[in-house]
Design a protein around this motif. Structure first.
Motif, PDB file in Angstrom:
ATOM      1  N   LYS A  65       0.913  -1.118  -0.115  1.00 22.89           N
ATOM      2  CA  LYS A  65       0.029  -0.068   0.023  1.00 22.89           C
ATOM      3  C   LYS A  65       0.731   1.074   0.058  1.00 22.89           C
ATOM      4  CE  LYS A  65      -4.119  -1.525   2.390  1.00 22.89           C
ATOM      5  NZ  LYS A  65      -4.815  -1.470   3.711  1.00 22.89           N
ATOM      6  N   LEU A  66       1.664   1.168   0.757  1.00 19.81           N
ATOM      7  CA  LEU A  66       2.756   2.356   1.008  1.00 19.81           C
ATOM      8  C   LEU A  66       4.210   1.851   0.967  1.00 19.81           C
ATOM      9  CD1 LEU A  66       2.667   5.487   1.537  1.00 19.81           C
ATOM     10  CD2 LEU A  66       2.650   5.019   3.967  1.00 19.81           C
ATOM     11  N   VAL A  67       5.171   2.575   0.333  1.00 22.76           N
ATOM     12  CA  VAL A  67       6.428   2.011   0.318  1.00 22.76           C
ATOM     13  C   VAL A  67       7.054   2.978   1.353  1.00 22.76           C
ATOM     14  CG1 VAL A  67       8.600   1.832  -0.817  1.00 22.76           C
ATOM     15  CG2 VAL A  67       6.469   1.266  -2.106  1.00 22.76           C
ATOM     16  N   ILE A  68       7.774   2.569   2.445  1.00 26.49           N
ATOM     17  CA  ILE A  68       8.338   3.276   3.544  1.00 26.49           C
ATOM     18  C   ILE A  68       9.999   3.077   3.315  1.00 26.49           C
ATOM     19  CG2 ILE A  68       8.612   3.845   5.809  1.00 26.49           C
ATOM     20  CD1 ILE A  68       5.775   2.522   6.432  1.00 26.49           C
ATOM     21  N   ASP A  69      10.649   3.961   2.997  1.00 24.06           N
ATOM     22  CA  ASP A  69      12.006   3.994   2.970  1.00 24.06           C
ATOM     23  C   ASP A  69      12.414   4.916   4.420  1.00 24.06           C
ATOM     24  OD1 ASP A  69      12.332   2.955   0.507  1.00 24.06           O
ATOM     25  OD2 ASP A  69      12.619   4.510  -0.482  1.00 24.06           O
ATOM     26  N   TYR A  70      13.265   4.197   5.206  1.00 23.35           N
ATOM     27  CA  TYR A  70      13.564   4.523   6.107  1.00 23.35           C
ATOM     28  C   TYR A  70      15.111   4.646   6.394  1.00 23.35           C
ATOM     29  CZ  TYR A  70      13.863   4.754  11.470  1.00 23.35           C
ATOM     30  OH  TYR A  70      14.147   5.035  12.806  1.00 23.35           O
ATOM     31  N   VAL A  71      15.778   5.873   6.768  1.00 18.58           N
ATOM     32  CA  VAL A  71      17.190   6.009   6.860  1.00 18.58           C
ATOM     33  C   VAL A  71      17.641   6.348   8.387  1.00 18.58           C
ATOM     34  CG1 VAL A  71      19.206   7.250   6.348  1.00 18.58           C
ATOM     35  CG2 VAL A  71      17.321   7.182   4.513  1.00 18.58           C
ATOM     36  N   ILE A  72      18.009   5.387   9.027  1.00 21.43           N
ATOM     37  CA  ILE A  72      18.402   5.584  10.211  1.00 21.43           C
ATOM     38  C   ILE A  72      19.695   6.544  10.530  1.00 21.43           C
ATOM     39  CG2 ILE A  72      17.359   3.664  11.202  1.00 21.43           C
ATOM     40  CD1 ILE A  72      20.148   2.805  12.064  1.00 21.43           C
ATOM     41  N   PRO A  73      19.686   7.439  11.699  1.00 24.68           N
ATOM     42  CA  PRO A  73      21.133   8.104  11.760  1.00 24.68           C
ATOM     43  C   PRO A  73      22.253   7.130  12.212  1.00 24.68           C
ATOM     44  CG  PRO A  73      19.685   8.355  13.774  1.00 24.68           C
ATOM     45  CD  PRO A  73      19.088   7.456  12.962  1.00 24.68           C
ATOM     46  N   ASP A  74      23.083   7.356  11.321  1.00 20.79           N
ATOM     47  CA  ASP A  74      24.086   6.340  11.604  1.00 20.79           C
ATOM     48  C   ASP A  74      25.017   6.636  12.951  1.00 20.79           C
ATOM     49  OD1 ASP A  74      25.416   8.273  10.275  1.00 20.79           O
ATOM     50  OD2 ASP A  74      26.179   7.388   8.694  1.00 20.79           O
ATOM     51  N   TYR A  75      24.531   7.614  13.557  1.00 24.89           N
ATOM     52  CA  TYR A  75      25.215   8.029  14.676  1.00 24.89           C
ATOM     53  C   TYR A  75      24.957   6.787  15.858  1.00 24.89           C
ATOM     54  CZ  TYR A  75      26.652  12.841  14.341  1.00 24.89           C
ATOM     55  OH  TYR A  75      27.303  14.036  14.184  1.00 24.89           O
ATOM     56  N   TYR A  76      24.133   6.110  15.648  1.00 23.26           N
ATOM     57  CA  TYR A  76      23.731   5.140  16.598  1.00 23.26           C
ATOM     58  C   TYR A  76      23.696   3.744  16.053  1.00 23.26           C
ATOM     59  CZ  TYR A  76      21.835   8.799  19.523  1.00 23.26           C
ATOM     60  OH  TYR A  76      21.803   9.803  20.338  1.00 23.26           O
ATOM     61  N   ALA A  77      24.140   3.477  14.726  1.00 18.83           N
ATOM     62  CA  ALA A  77      24.339   2.308  14.092  1.00 18.83           C
ATOM     63  C   ALA A  77      25.348   1.539  14.267  1.00 18.83           C
ATOM     64  CB  ALA A  77      24.269   2.466  12.380  1.00 18.83           C
ATOM     65  N   LYS A  78      25.929   0.566  13.984  1.00 15.39           N
ATOM     66  CA  LYS A  78      27.157  -0.251  14.250  1.00 15.39           C
ATOM     67  C   LYS A  78      28.044   0.065  13.250  1.00 15.39           C
ATOM     68  CE  LYS A  78      28.580  -4.739  15.971  1.00 15.39           C
ATOM     69  NZ  LYS A  78      28.716  -5.827  15.023  1.00 15.39           N
ATOM     70  N   HIS A  79      27.593  -0.037  12.025  1.00 15.50           N
ATOM     71  CA  HIS A  79      28.400   0.282  10.835  1.00 15.50           C
ATOM     72  C   HIS A  79      28.017   1.456   9.962  1.00 15.50           C
ATOM     73  CE1 HIS A  79      30.655  -3.023  11.649  1.00 15.50           C
ATOM     74  NE2 HIS A  79      29.592  -4.027  11.718  1.00 15.50           N
ATOM     75  N   PRO A  80      28.698   2.121   9.479  1.00 13.24           N
ATOM     76  CA  PRO A  80      28.281   3.464   8.568  1.00 13.24           C
ATOM     77  C   PRO A  80      27.272   3.062   7.623  1.00 13.24           C
ATOM     78  CG  PRO A  80      30.552   3.267   8.097  1.00 13.24           C
ATOM     79  CD  PRO A  80      30.056   2.085   9.254  1.00 13.24           C
ATOM     80  N   LYS A  81      26.482   4.022   6.971  1.00 14.32           N
ATOM     81  CA  LYS A  81      25.863   4.025   5.949  1.00 14.32           C
ATOM     82  C   LYS A  81      27.016   3.747   4.754  1.00 14.32           C
ATOM     83  CE  LYS A  81      24.594   8.610   4.947  1.00 14.32           C
ATOM     84  NZ  LYS A  81      25.588   9.323   5.962  1.00 14.32           N
ATOM     85  N   ASN A  82      26.542   3.135   3.752  1.00 10.54           N
ATOM     86  CA  ASN A  82      27.266   3.065   2.392  1.00 10.54           C
ATOM     87  C   ASN A  82      26.913   4.206   1.633  1.00 10.54           C
ATOM     88  OD1 ASN A  82      27.811   2.233  -0.093  1.00 10.54           O
ATOM     89  ND2 ASN A  82      26.428   0.624  -0.345  1.00 10.54           N
ATOM     90  N   CYS A  83      27.683   5.289   2.202  1.00 12.87           N
ATOM     91  CA  CYS A  83      27.364   6.540   1.633  1.00 12.87           C
ATOM     92  C   CYS A  83      27.331   6.671   0.051  1.00 12.87           C
ATOM     93  CB  CYS A  83      28.154   7.603   2.305  1.00 12.87           C
ATOM     94  SG  CYS A  83      27.560   9.271   2.159  1.00 12.87           S
ATOM     95  N   MET A  84      26.276   7.199  -0.529  1.00 20.25           N
ATOM     96  CA  MET A  84      26.132   7.411  -2.115  1.00 20.25           C
ATOM     97  C   MET A  84      26.591   6.019  -2.686  1.00 20.25           C
ATOM     98  SD  MET A  84      25.269  10.495  -2.098  1.00 20.25           S
ATOM     99  CE  MET A  84      25.446  10.861  -3.702  1.00 20.25           C
ATOM    100  N   GLY A  85      26.556   4.797  -2.008  1.00 20.18           N
ATOM    101  CA  GLY A  85      27.011   3.710  -2.729  1.00 20.18           C
ATOM    102  C   GLY A  85      28.538   3.739  -2.887  1.00 20.18           C
ATOM    103  N   GLY A  86      28.961   4.482  -2.316  1.00 16.55           N
ATOM    104  CA  GLY A  86      30.681   4.402  -2.280  1.00 16.55           C
ATOM    105  C   GLY A  86      30.757   5.794  -3.084  1.00 16.55           C
ATOM    106  N   TRP A  87      31.848   6.577  -2.668  1.00 17.02           N
ATOM    107  CA  TRP A  87      32.303   7.690  -3.409  1.00 17.02           C
ATOM    108  C   TRP A  87      32.662   7.606  -4.801  1.00 17.02           C
ATOM    109  CZ3 TRP A  87      32.762  12.221  -0.709  1.00 17.02           C
ATOM    110  CH2 TRP A  87      33.601  13.385  -1.471  1.00 17.02           C
ATOM    111  N   GLY A  88      31.966   8.371  -5.752  1.00 17.58           N
ATOM    112  CA  GLY A  88      32.235   8.540  -7.162  1.00 17.58           C
ATOM    113  C   GLY A  88      31.892   7.132  -7.777  1.00 17.58           C
TER     114      GLY A  88
END
Ligand code: SF4
Ligand code: SF4
Lengths: 97, 382
Positions: free
Chosen positions: B234-257
């Motif tokens: 019914k509704l797609v929910i995309d959720y980005v948690i702040p990586d301050y509290y994650a164990k590993h960082p986000k894969n920012c931009m799918g990698g630089w460049g």
């Protein structure tokens, strides 16, 4: 969006308005495009999706593919249903009607 | 920053096996009637006079298509401040780019939306600051903004354009998370994007005002997980948690460049929208080079491509090709050196110090916002 769709052989699938099934010329590949989404497709999925036009029912799609590839229709039907169900759950396919 | 001077032997995109980028984030203008204190634009905002012309954007679009890009996100600032938005949209759709408008909505009217839809616009992302009217207007720094957005959402659906509600959540609105999801349903959105503030640029200046407590965050994650099950299909929910509290960082931009290009209003090509916060990077501009040349050769891209540049602990970590060491801009903002391991990573030696500080801020009363404005000066670097 409407309610959850359960794909059966009578359903006429189509792409929702915001979903594009497109051939990228420079990359020479078919993809599904939606906001912030890009789905790369295997050759079988491309065959199926090329028949999705908002007019053919799932059964018809399976039938045409079984002729084209000379394969048993019920196996193909199962594959078509499974793939369309998966895409529908992700919001890339809806029912026409 | 000794690594900056001798960049002659950096590997290029093709030498990393990197293909053409997938999508272009086009910041058409930094002008915006709102003043969100978490705006992702650089603290030095570009003025109207420096913006690329219509023809320059069209040329960029042609180049993007030739390279094989799939999507364009027309963004800002506020992209609708540009009177040539219609021309740009038309050109994108003629060329077959999937065209997405990312807007605060407050400058739109029904006729303009109808026109944009006719010209082939495919999707609208409308930002919301809160579900509570007064608080939303306070956060955006724009009176009447929220009410207008609700109207705009209706107009978007009236011309049958699909809608995503972009909701940036933080400690001052996260308790309304369920209302955000309900709002998206009520507005007949296809999708809702719930993103936590990312802390660089304006947002970092306001971190203490935004950072949620770990408890608020856990609660939010629970709500999202439940809603995802309840609203499947019914509704797609995309959720980005702040990586301050994650164990590993986000894969920012799918990698630089590796996957995306960002262009600022004057035509500088950036590996990510926050890249200008890394002071030693020198960006190439589409007025001087082709987009393709820049993707392949630009030093600002090649400097953090792949894994060769990584120091420890990333260098010998088995996740280095999963998250690519996290976010360069966050590493810059928090450690003073963009090549350091993103301190959002629990393996970073600076992680506990920085994040206990952030968690401490979250427990204190939130300070006043520093609003996004032209020409604001900050006394302290950070
Ligand atoms: S985040 Fe707010 S201030 Fe920044 S561009 Fe978007 S609407 Fe404008
Ligand atoms: S050490 Fe580096 S590569 Fe390993 S998880 Fe952390 S950020 Fe990723």
């Amino acid at each position: 969006m409407t309610d959850i769709l359960k794909i059966n052989e009578n359903i006429i699938p189509k792409f929702p308005k915001h979903v594009r099934f497109r051939f990228n010329k420079a990359r020479k590949e078919w993809v599904i495009l939606a906001p912030e989404r890009l789905v790369k497709l295997d050759p079988i999925a491309v065959e199926i999706l090329q028949l999705v036009n908002g007019e053919r029912a799932v059964r018809t799609i399976a039938n045409e593919l079984s002729k084209k590839f000379n394969a048993p229709e019920d196996t193909i039907l199962a594959d078509v249903k499974e793939m369309l169900q998966d895409l529908s759950d992700k919001g890339f396919i809806e029912e026409n009607g | 920053m000794d690594d900056v001077k001798k960049q002659t032997n950096l590997k290029k995109a093709s030498e990393h096996g990197i293909q053409a980028p997938l999508a272009l984030l086009a910041e058409l203008s930094h002008r915006c009637p709102l003043q969100c204190p978490y705006c992702s634009n650089p603290v030095q905002l570009e003025k109207k006079t420096g913006e690329l012309t219509t023809d320059e954007w069209k040329s960029v679009i042609d180049q993007a298509v030739e390279m094989g890009m799939h999507q364009i996100h027309l963004s800002g600032g506020e992209p609708t401040v540009r009177h040539d938005l219609e021309d740009i949209v038309e050109h994108c759709t003629n060329k077959g780019l999937y065209t997405n408008l990312i807007t605060s909505g407050v400058l739109l009217n029904p006729d303009r939306l109808k026109k944009l839809e006719k010209l082939g616009l495919e999707h609208v992302q409308l930002s919301f600051q809160d579900t509570d009217n007064d608080n939303a207007d306070r956060i955006g720094g724009f009176k009447g903004g929220h009410a207008k957005k609700l109207e705009v959402a209706k107009w978007v659906r009236e011309v049958e354009l699909p809608l995503t509600c972009n909701c940036v959540v933080h400690r001052q609105n996260i308790d309304n998370l369920e209302n955000f999801i309900q709002m998206a349903l009520d507005l007949d959105a296809e999708r809702v994007e719930i993103a936590q503030v990312q802390y660089y640029g304006w947002a970092l200046k306001n971190r203490a005002a935004f950072i949620p407590t770990p408890e608020q965050l856990d609660h939010a994650t629970e709500i999202v997980e439940k809603a995802r099950i309840d609203l499947k299909g019914k509704l797609v929910i995309d959720y980005v948690i702040p990586d301050y509290y994650a164990k590993h960082p986000k894969n920012c931009m799918g990698g630089w460049g590796r996957r995306f290009l960002n262009m600022n209003p004057k035509g500088d090509v950036l590996p990510c929208h926050a890249a200008e916060t890394i002071p030693h990077l020198k960006f190439d501009n589409v007025r001087e080079h082709s987009l393709k040349w820049i993707w392949e050769n630009s030093e600002a891209f090649n400097i953090y491509r792949g894994t060769d540049w990584m120091p420890e602990p990333c260098k010998s970590c088995d996740r280095k090709e999963i998250d690519w060491g996290g976010c360069r801009c966050q590493a810059m903002a928090l450690t003073g050196d963009a090549k350091n391991t993103d301190p959002a990573c629990s393996i970073s030696p600076l992680h506990s110090e920085i994040f206990s500080m952030a968690a401490e801020e979250a427990r204190r009363a939130p300070p006043e916002f520093i609003y996004r404005r032209y020409g604001v000066r900050f006394n302290s670097p950070i």
